[in-house]
Design an enzyme around this catalytic site. Structure first.
Site, PDB file in Angstrom:
ATOM      1  N   GLN A  80      -6.402  -1.510   2.991  1.00 13.07           N
ATOM      2  CA  GLN A  80      -5.768  -1.146   4.257  1.00 13.07           C
ATOM      3  C   GLN A  80      -6.454   0.067   4.880  1.00 13.07           C
ATOM      4  OE1 GLN A  80      -1.876   1.041   4.907  1.00 13.07           O
ATOM      5  NE2 GLN A  80      -1.187  -1.041   5.386  1.00 13.07           N
ATOM      6  N   ASN A 127       9.018  -7.039   3.488  1.00 16.02           N
ATOM      7  CA  ASN A 127       8.927  -5.780   2.758  1.00 16.02           C
ATOM      8  C   ASN A 127      10.126  -4.921   3.135  1.00 16.02           C
ATOM      9  OD1 ASN A 127       7.112  -2.742   3.216  1.00 16.02           O
ATOM     10  ND2 ASN A 127       7.701  -3.559   1.245  1.00 16.02           N
ATOM     11  N   GLY A 128      10.656  -4.180   2.157  1.00 15.73           N
ATOM     12  CA  GLY A 128      11.742  -3.270   2.466  1.00 15.73           C
ATOM     13  C   GLY A 128      13.006  -3.546   1.687  1.00 15.73           C
ATOM     14  N   PRO A 146       0.847  -1.193   0.000  1.00 15.08           N
ATOM     15  CA  PRO A 146       0.000   0.000   0.000  1.00 15.08           C
ATOM     16  C   PRO A 146       0.880   1.240   0.000  1.00 15.08           C
ATOM     17  CG  PRO A 146       0.036  -1.007   2.175  1.00 15.08           C
ATOM     18  CD  PRO A 146       0.782  -1.931   1.273  1.00 15.08           C
ATOM     19  N   GLY A 155       6.977  -2.168  -3.009  1.00 13.07           N
ATOM     20  CA  GLY A 155       6.326  -0.865  -2.997  1.00 13.07           C
ATOM     21  C   GLY A 155       6.966   0.123  -3.942  1.00 13.07           C
ATOM     22  N   ARG A 156       7.920   0.899  -3.425  1.00 14.67           N
ATOM     23  CA  ARG A 156       8.497   1.992  -4.211  1.00 14.67           C
ATOM     24  C   ARG A 156       9.150   1.516  -5.506  1.00 14.67           C
ATOM     25  NH1 ARG A 156      12.288   4.692   0.023  1.00 14.67           N
ATOM     26  NH2 ARG A 156      12.317   2.549   0.800  1.00 14.67           N
ATOM     27  N   CYS A 206       2.710   3.154   9.384  1.00 20.14           N
ATOM     28  CA  CYS A 206       2.924   4.521   8.904  1.00 20.14           C
ATOM     29  C   CYS A 206       3.547   5.378  10.015  1.00 20.14           C
ATOM     30  CB  CYS A 206       1.613   5.144   8.439  1.00 20.14           C
ATOM     31  SG  CYS A 206       1.845   6.810   7.746  1.00 20.14           S
ATOM     32  N   LYS A 225       0.112  -4.780   8.856  1.00 23.45           N
ATOM     33  CA  LYS A 225       1.433  -4.422   8.337  1.00 23.45           C
ATOM     34  C   LYS A 225       2.150  -3.609   9.400  1.00 23.45           C
ATOM     35  CE  LYS A 225       3.838  -2.626   4.258  1.00 23.45           C
ATOM     36  NZ  LYS A 225       4.678  -1.531   4.771  1.00 23.45           N
TER      37      LYS A 225
END
Length: 333
Positions: free
Chosen positions: A70, A200-201, A16, A224-225, A100, A139
């Protein structure tokens, strides 16, 4: 891989991303083989209070299924009601944002702030779990220090309260997106729980998917990015998972996807708003191409779908004119 009752075709998940993973963007990821797409984070308060803008963020299409939506918030009754609304809207999975670290989200007690109080986190998860029948995921980040202890506590609580899977972004709340992701935290969470764990990451290339799975034992990888302007990362990673070679998108494919994105955004947001977005969004897709600055300048003031389409075609023609042609046979020998 299964998340509750939902079976995924492969272990590739779209993360997300606020302001980015709307329906038009999710379509691109799905078309390139992403098994599970996720909405941008949606305010539970906005949904419950009847915000038309927030409600619009729930728009979906059967072609993108399965879809995870989400939500973020800090009040258990509000989160539970928002979760019911998400389920009624047709989402396949409900995800709670524990990660976040934007200041205004933290000040409301949402996002990573939830990881500061395991007791409050437990109450919130319990309320949401009771409110819905669809699979529930969360998450999280590493927490508020690099040890990962916060992540382990929240993961264990989540499993105890009936959460079906956990995604782990192993940066601290203070890091934001700076520094490096500590994949050992993903591995520690995977060892601590029996439910599926998504890593993730710092997944920036297709090969990072295989490397993360090998190093952490995670069940799936969330991208993601690295998918911004590059939905092909999903098809390339899927190829590697099958033992096949990866392929770079052709010029024609790259520009087809740009037009597809333009059309999707116009349909979703209306021509005027979509074209404002295109001024910064279309350049995503030409990063690394020759003379891409020329294209970026050309779309800075686009005001209509026709004009944006013309700029895309103009740049495509510019590149094709400069593409090296077949080389003549050598006379050597």
């Amino acid at each position: 891989m299964k998340i509750g009752s939902v079976t995924l075709e492969n272990p590739l998940v779209l993360a997300p991303l606020a302001g980015i993973t709307h329906l038009a963007f999710r379509f691109l990821a799905k078309e390139e083989g992403c098994a599970l797409v996720c909405s941008e984070m949606i305010s539970a308060n906005g949904l419950v209070r009847g915000s038309a803008k927030t409600r619009k963020m729930l728009e979906s299409d059967p072609k993108e299924r399965p879809l995870s939506v989400q939500i973020f918030g800090s009040e258990p009754p509000v989160m539970a009601e928002a979760a019911r609304m998400v389920e009624e809207a047709g989402a396949d999975i409900l995800d709670i944002n524990f990660g976040c670290s934007v200041r205004k989200i933290l000040k409301s007690g949402s996002g990573s702030a939830l990881m500061k109080s395991p007791r409050n986190a437990e109450t919130l998860i319990k309320a949401v779990r009771k409110a819905i029948q669809i699979p529930l995921t969360i998450k999280i980040r590493s927490g508020w220090d690099p040890s990962g202890e916060d992540a382990l506590k929240i993961a264990e609580i989540a499993e105890d309260q009936g959460v079906d899977a956990i995604a782990v972004h192993p940066r601290t709340a203070r890091q934001g997106f700076s520094g490096t992701a500590d994949w050992s935290v993903i591995a520690a969470v995977k060892r601590a729980v029996s439910i599926p764990v998504t890593g993730n990451g710092d997944v920036t290339r297709p090969g990072d998917v295989l490397r993360m799975m090998a190093e952490t034992g995670c069940d799936a990888v969330m991208i993601g990015r690295a998918a911004i302007g590059n939905p092909w990362i999903f098809s390339q990673a899927a190829a590697l998972l099958k033992g096949d070679e990866t392929k770079e998108p052709s010029l024609s494919e790259r520009f087809r996807v740009m037009k597809r994105f333009l059309e999707g955004c116009v349909a979703l947001f209306g021509e005027k708003n979509a074209c404002r977005m295109m001024r910064s969004r279309l350049p995503w897709f030409v990063k690394g191409l020759p003379h891409s600055s020329r294209f970026r300048e050309s779309v800075k003031q686009v005001s209509s779908q026709k004009e944006a389409g013309e700029r895309i075609e103009s740049y495509r023609g510019f590149l094709e004119e400069r593409r090296p042609g077949p080389q003549p046979p050598s006379d050597a020998g």
